[in-house]
Write a protein that holds these residues in place. Structure first.
Motif, PDB file in Angstrom:
ATOM      1  N   GLN A 228       0.826  -1.209   0.000  1.00 48.71           N
ATOM      2  CA  GLN A 228       0.000   0.000   0.000  1.00 48.71           C
ATOM      3  C   GLN A 228       0.863   1.263   0.000  1.00 48.71           C
ATOM      4  O   GLN A 228       0.565   2.239  -0.698  1.00 48.71           O
ATOM      5  CB  GLN A 228      -0.924  -0.009   1.212  1.00 48.71           C
ATOM      6  N   LEU A 229       1.947   1.231   0.790  1.00 45.11           N
ATOM      7  CA  LEU A 229       2.834   2.392   0.848  1.00 45.11           C
ATOM      8  C   LEU A 229       3.469   2.659  -0.510  1.00 45.11           C
ATOM      9  O   LEU A 229       3.471   3.796  -0.998  1.00 45.11           O
ATOM     10  CB  LEU A 229       3.930   2.155   1.893  1.00 45.11           C
ATOM     11  N   MET A 230       4.002   1.614  -1.137  1.00 45.94           N
ATOM     12  CA  MET A 230       4.695   1.809  -2.409  1.00 45.94           C
ATOM     13  C   MET A 230       3.713   2.212  -3.512  1.00 45.94           C
ATOM     14  O   MET A 230       4.046   3.024  -4.381  1.00 45.94           O
ATOM     15  CB  MET A 230       5.445   0.537  -2.795  1.00 45.94           C
ATOM     16  N   ALA A 231       2.508   1.667  -3.483  1.00 45.25           N
ATOM     17  CA  ALA A 231       1.518   1.998  -4.513  1.00 45.25           C
ATOM     18  C   ALA A 231       0.958   3.408  -4.344  1.00 45.25           C
ATOM     19  O   ALA A 231       0.462   4.006  -5.300  1.00 45.25           O
ATOM     20  CB  ALA A 231       0.383   0.988  -4.488  1.00 45.25           C
ATOM     21  N   SER A 232       1.069   3.956  -3.130  1.00 44.23           N
ATOM     22  CA  SER A 232       0.511   5.285  -2.853  1.00 44.23           C
ATOM     23  C   SER A 232       1.316   6.416  -3.476  1.00 44.23           C
ATOM     24  O   SER A 232       0.826   7.528  -3.634  1.00 44.23           O
ATOM     25  CB  SER A 232       0.423   5.508  -1.340  1.00 44.23           C
ATOM     26  N   GLY A 233       2.576   6.120  -3.798  1.00 43.59           N
ATOM     27  CA  GLY A 233       3.452   7.166  -4.317  1.00 43.59           C
ATOM     28  C   GLY A 233       3.986   8.084  -3.240  1.00 43.59           C
ATOM     29  O   GLY A 233       4.654   9.082  -3.528  1.00 43.59           O
ATOM     30  N   LYS A 234       3.719   7.759  -1.976  1.00 44.41           N
ATOM     31  CA  LYS A 234       4.140   8.617  -0.862  1.00 44.41           C
ATOM     32  C   LYS A 234       5.438   8.152  -0.211  1.00 44.41           C
ATOM     33  O   LYS A 234       5.885   8.731   0.776  1.00 44.41           O
ATOM     34  CB  LYS A 234       3.032   8.677   0.193  1.00 44.41           C
ATOM     35  N   PHE A 235       6.048   7.094  -0.765  1.00 44.82           N
ATOM     36  CA  PHE A 235       7.287   6.580  -0.179  1.00 44.82           C
ATOM     37  C   PHE A 235       8.385   7.634  -0.280  1.00 44.82           C
ATOM     38  O   PHE A 235       8.595   8.228  -1.339  1.00 44.82           O
ATOM     39  CB  PHE A 235       7.722   5.306  -0.897  1.00 44.82           C
ATOM     40  N   GLN A 236       9.072   7.861   0.820  1.00 45.22           N
ATOM     41  CA  GLN A 236      10.170   8.830   0.865  1.00 45.22           C
ATOM     42  C   GLN A 236      11.435   8.133   1.373  1.00 45.22           C
ATOM     43  O   GLN A 236      11.484   7.677   2.505  1.00 45.22           O
ATOM     44  CB  GLN A 236       9.815   9.999   1.806  1.00 45.22           C
ATOM     45  N   GLY A 237      12.437   8.053   0.527  1.00 41.50           N
ATOM     46  CA  GLY A 237      13.702   7.464   0.943  1.00 41.50           C
ATOM     47  C   GLY A 237      14.479   8.399   1.844  1.00 41.50           C
ATOM     48  O   GLY A 237      14.301   9.621   1.809  1.00 41.50           O
ATOM     49  N   ASP A 238      15.367   7.843   2.642  1.00 44.56           N
ATOM     50  CA  ASP A 238      16.133   8.633   3.604  1.00 44.56           C
ATOM     51  C   ASP A 238      17.341   9.312   2.964  1.00 44.56           C
ATOM     52  O   ASP A 238      17.741  10.397   3.357  1.00 44.56           O
ATOM     53  CB  ASP A 238      16.603   7.717   4.744  1.00 44.56           C
ATOM     54  N   GLY A 239      17.934   8.674   1.974  1.00 41.90           N
ATOM     55  CA  GLY A 239      19.222   9.136   1.456  1.00 41.90           C
ATOM     56  C   GLY A 239      19.127  10.155   0.336  1.00 41.90           C
ATOM     57  O   GLY A 239      18.100  10.300  -0.329  1.00 41.90           O
ATOM     58  N   ASP A 240      20.239  10.854   0.128  1.00 41.52           N
ATOM     59  CA  ASP A 240      20.394  11.850  -0.936  1.00 41.52           C
ATOM     60  C   ASP A 240      21.102  11.181  -2.110  1.00 41.52           C
ATOM     61  O   ASP A 240      22.272  10.824  -2.017  1.00 41.52           O
ATOM     62  CB  ASP A 240      21.212  13.033  -0.413  1.00 41.52           C
ATOM     63  N   LYS A 241      20.411  11.012  -3.216  1.00 35.99           N
ATOM     64  CA  LYS A 241      20.963  10.277  -4.356  1.00 35.99           C
ATOM     65  C   LYS A 241      22.215  10.941  -4.923  1.00 35.99           C
ATOM     66  O   LYS A 241      23.135  10.258  -5.389  1.00 35.99           O
ATOM     67  CB  LYS A 241      19.916  10.108  -5.457  1.00 35.99           C
ATOM     68  N   ASP A 242      22.270  12.271  -4.886  1.00 35.65           N
ATOM     69  CA  ASP A 242      23.433  12.961  -5.437  1.00 35.65           C
ATOM     70  C   ASP A 242      24.679  12.744  -4.583  1.00 35.65           C
ATOM     71  O   ASP A 242      25.789  12.573  -5.109  1.00 35.65           O
ATOM     72  CB  ASP A 242      23.138  14.456  -5.584  1.00 35.65           C
ATOM     73  N   LYS A 243      24.507  12.740  -3.270  1.00 33.61           N
ATOM     74  CA  LYS A 243      25.638  12.431  -2.389  1.00 33.61           C
ATOM     75  C   LYS A 243      26.114  10.999  -2.617  1.00 33.61           C
ATOM     76  O   LYS A 243      27.317  10.717  -2.638  1.00 33.61           O
ATOM     77  CB  LYS A 243      25.236  12.617  -0.921  1.00 33.61           C
ATOM     78  N   ALA A 244      25.152  10.099  -2.786  1.00 32.73           N
ATOM     79  CA  ALA A 244      25.498   8.689  -3.002  1.00 32.73           C
ATOM     80  C   ALA A 244      26.287   8.515  -4.294  1.00 32.73           C
ATOM     81  O   ALA A 244      27.309   7.818  -4.336  1.00 32.73           O
ATOM     82  CB  ALA A 244      24.233   7.841  -3.037  1.00 32.73           C
ATOM     83  N   MET A 245      25.835   9.151  -5.361  1.00 32.83           N
ATOM     84  CA  MET A 245      26.505   8.978  -6.650  1.00 32.83           C
ATOM     85  C   MET A 245      27.856   9.693  -6.689  1.00 32.83           C
ATOM     86  O   MET A 245      28.762   9.267  -7.395  1.00 32.83           O
ATOM     87  CB  MET A 245      25.603   9.461  -7.785  1.00 32.83           C
ATOM     88  N   LYS A 246      28.008  10.752  -5.912  1.00 32.51           N
ATOM     89  CA  LYS A 246      29.327  11.388  -5.805  1.00 32.51           C
ATOM     90  C   LYS A 246      30.311  10.402  -5.194  1.00 32.51           C
ATOM     91  O   LYS A 246      31.477  10.307  -5.603  1.00 32.51           O
ATOM     92  CB  LYS A 246      29.246  12.656  -4.960  1.00 32.51           C
ATOM     93  N   THR A 247      29.838   9.640  -4.211  1.00 40.24           N
ATOM     94  CA  THR A 247      30.689   8.628  -3.589  1.00 40.24           C
ATOM     95  C   THR A 247      31.038   7.530  -4.582  1.00 40.24           C
ATOM     96  O   THR A 247      32.194   7.104  -4.682  1.00 40.24           O
ATOM     97  CB  THR A 247      29.983   8.020  -2.366  1.00 40.24           C
ATOM     98  N   VAL A 248      30.046   7.070  -5.338  1.00 43.66           N
ATOM     99  CA  VAL A 248      30.305   6.037  -6.354  1.00 43.66           C
ATOM    100  C   VAL A 248      31.340   6.537  -7.355  1.00 43.66           C
ATOM    101  O   VAL A 248      32.295   5.826  -7.693  1.00 43.66           O
ATOM    102  CB  VAL A 248      29.002   5.648  -7.083  1.00 43.66           C
ATOM    103  N   TYR A 249      31.154   7.750  -7.832  1.00 41.39           N
ATOM    104  CA  TYR A 249      32.092   8.334  -8.799  1.00 41.39           C
ATOM    105  C   TYR A 249      33.515   8.356  -8.235  1.00 41.39           C
ATOM    106  O   TYR A 249      34.478   7.945  -8.906  1.00 41.39           O
ATOM    107  CB  TYR A 249      31.652   9.757  -9.174  1.00 41.39           C
ATOM    108  N   GLU A 250      33.656   8.815  -7.003  1.00 44.69           N
ATOM    109  CA  GLU A 250      34.990   8.936  -6.408  1.00 44.69           C
ATOM    110  C   GLU A 250      35.642   7.575  -6.193  1.00 44.69           C
ATOM    111  O   GLU A 250      36.859   7.426  -6.358  1.00 44.69           O
ATOM    112  CB  GLU A 250      34.902   9.709  -5.089  1.00 44.69           C
ATOM    113  N   VAL A 251      34.852   6.574  -5.832  1.00 48.88           N
ATOM    114  CA  VAL A 251      35.414   5.233  -5.638  1.00 48.88           C
ATOM    115  C   VAL A 251      35.867   4.653  -6.975  1.00 48.88           C
ATOM    116  O   VAL A 251      36.911   3.998  -7.065  1.00 48.88           O
ATOM    117  CB  VAL A 251      34.400   4.310  -4.939  1.00 48.88           C
ATOM    118  N   VAL A 252      35.121   4.911  -8.037  1.00 49.60           N
ATOM    119  CA  VAL A 252      35.504   4.399  -9.358  1.00 49.60           C
ATOM    120  C   VAL A 252      36.801   5.051  -9.842  1.00 49.60           C
ATOM    121  O   VAL A 252      37.706   4.363 -10.322  1.00 49.60           O
ATOM    122  CB  VAL A 252      34.376   4.628 -10.389  1.00 49.60           C
ATOM    123  N   VAL A 253      36.918   6.364  -9.705  1.00 49.45           N
ATOM    124  CA  VAL A 253      38.100   7.056 -10.244  1.00 49.45           C
ATOM    125  C   VAL A 253      39.244   7.139  -9.243  1.00 49.45           C
ATOM    126  O   VAL A 253      40.349   7.585  -9.590  1.00 49.45           O
ATOM    127  CB  VAL A 253      37.737   8.475 -10.747  1.00 49.45           C
TER     128      VAL A 253
END
Length: 294
Positions: free
Chosen positions: A219-244
């Motif tokens: 019900q939560l996922m179907a409602s469209g009201k799900f809110q994740g805790d993390g910041d996707k841009d911070k996460a991907m900055k970390t991924v980028y730095e680990v790769v390079v």
């Protein structure tokens, strides 16, 4: 002893799947803003003309790729034989279907596994010979906390992600001698498009599950009201730095697992406790089922 890796001191060419939103789009923008070459992909680029224009204006390419296509390996061959060498493959595209495990249709589980496991595997299998020949490459598989400790109703998704994780762990050991890295990125919940990519199983929910955690999750996922805790841009900055190998990734090129998210840290602790408890209860049995004289 951990393997050591070297990274060329030049712009890298990144192929990223699932770039129309979320992690994929965030990472694509980072790659280009740092002077690297980008091949962005999505199932239907016509749906995001502004994003395609943004990427192409910055010198990148945006190509149509359906990771469910059983001939997707040809996509890699066409790029390589066309003169572009893929240095970094990021398997990010995906979706999640929600239902109690017993309620999925076989077709739903097959479709989920096709996208989350076989799709990435076909691209990996196609790009590795080129990376081996050049003695360099990075494969980034975006996993999920569900692969560790899936929530009720996420059984099909958790299984598919866990399968990719298992493949990644073995493959990382196999290709390390060729200066090829395999990095599993394991995120918790983030502010991505996951809520809008939700699918519910087509079978009616059995009465016994009404009001259960699985039902609440659906019900939560179907409602469209799900809110994740993390910041996707911070996460991907970390991924980028680990790769390079810069920033938080400097000196950590041999790492194979990148956990991301406060909620994921708690789930990792749950898994650690799960195994510790099993050894505490059955450790004496575990260590005493050997053949005599061995």
């Amino acid at each position: 002893m951990a393997a050591t890796f070297t990274t060329p001191k030049r712009p890298l060419t990144w192929l990223i799947t699932g770039c129309s939103s979320g992690f994929g789009l965030s990472l694509a923008r980072l790659v280009q803003s740092n002077g690297h070459n980008l091949i962005a992909t999505s199932r239907n680029p016509a749906r995001t003309p502004d994003l395609v224009a943004e990427v192409e204006k910055a010198g990148g390419r945006w190509l149509a790729l359906d990771v469910d296509d059983k001939n997707s390996g040809q996509f890699i061959d066409d790029i390589e034989k066309g003169g572009q060498q893929i240095d970094v493959l990021v398997n990010n595209a995906g979706y999640c279907i929600f239902a109690p495990a017993e309620s999925f249709t076989e077709e739903e589980v097959q479709a989920q596994t096709e996208t989350m496991y076989f799709g990435p595997y076909r691209l990996i299998r196609s790009v590795l010979p080129y990376m081996r020949q050049r003695r360099f490459g990075v494969i980034v598989n975006v996993s999920s906390g569900a692969a560790l400790e899936g929530r009720d109703s996420m059984g099909a998704y958790a299984a598919a992600k866990a399968a990719l994780d298992g493949l990644s762990r073995v493959m990382a050991k196999e290709v390390a001698p060729f200066n090829i890295r395999v990095l599993t990125v394991q995120p918790g919940t983030f502010n991505t498009n996951m809520g809008n990519a939700t699918k519910l199983g087509r079978n009616p929910l059995p009465d016994d599950y009404k009001g259960s955690v699985a039902d609440q999750m659906m019900q939560l996922m179907a409602s469209g009201k799900f809110q994740g805790d993390g910041d996707k841009d911070k996460a991907m900055k970390t991924v980028y730095e680990v790769v390079v190998g810069e920033g938080v990734g400097a000196g950590r090129e041999s790492e194979r697992l990148l956990p991301l998210g406060r909620d994921l840290a708690a789930r990792i602790k749950t898994v650690q406790d799960y195994y510790a408890h099993a050894i505490e209860v059955f450790g004496d049995v575990c260590n005493n089922v050997y053949q005599e004289g061995k």
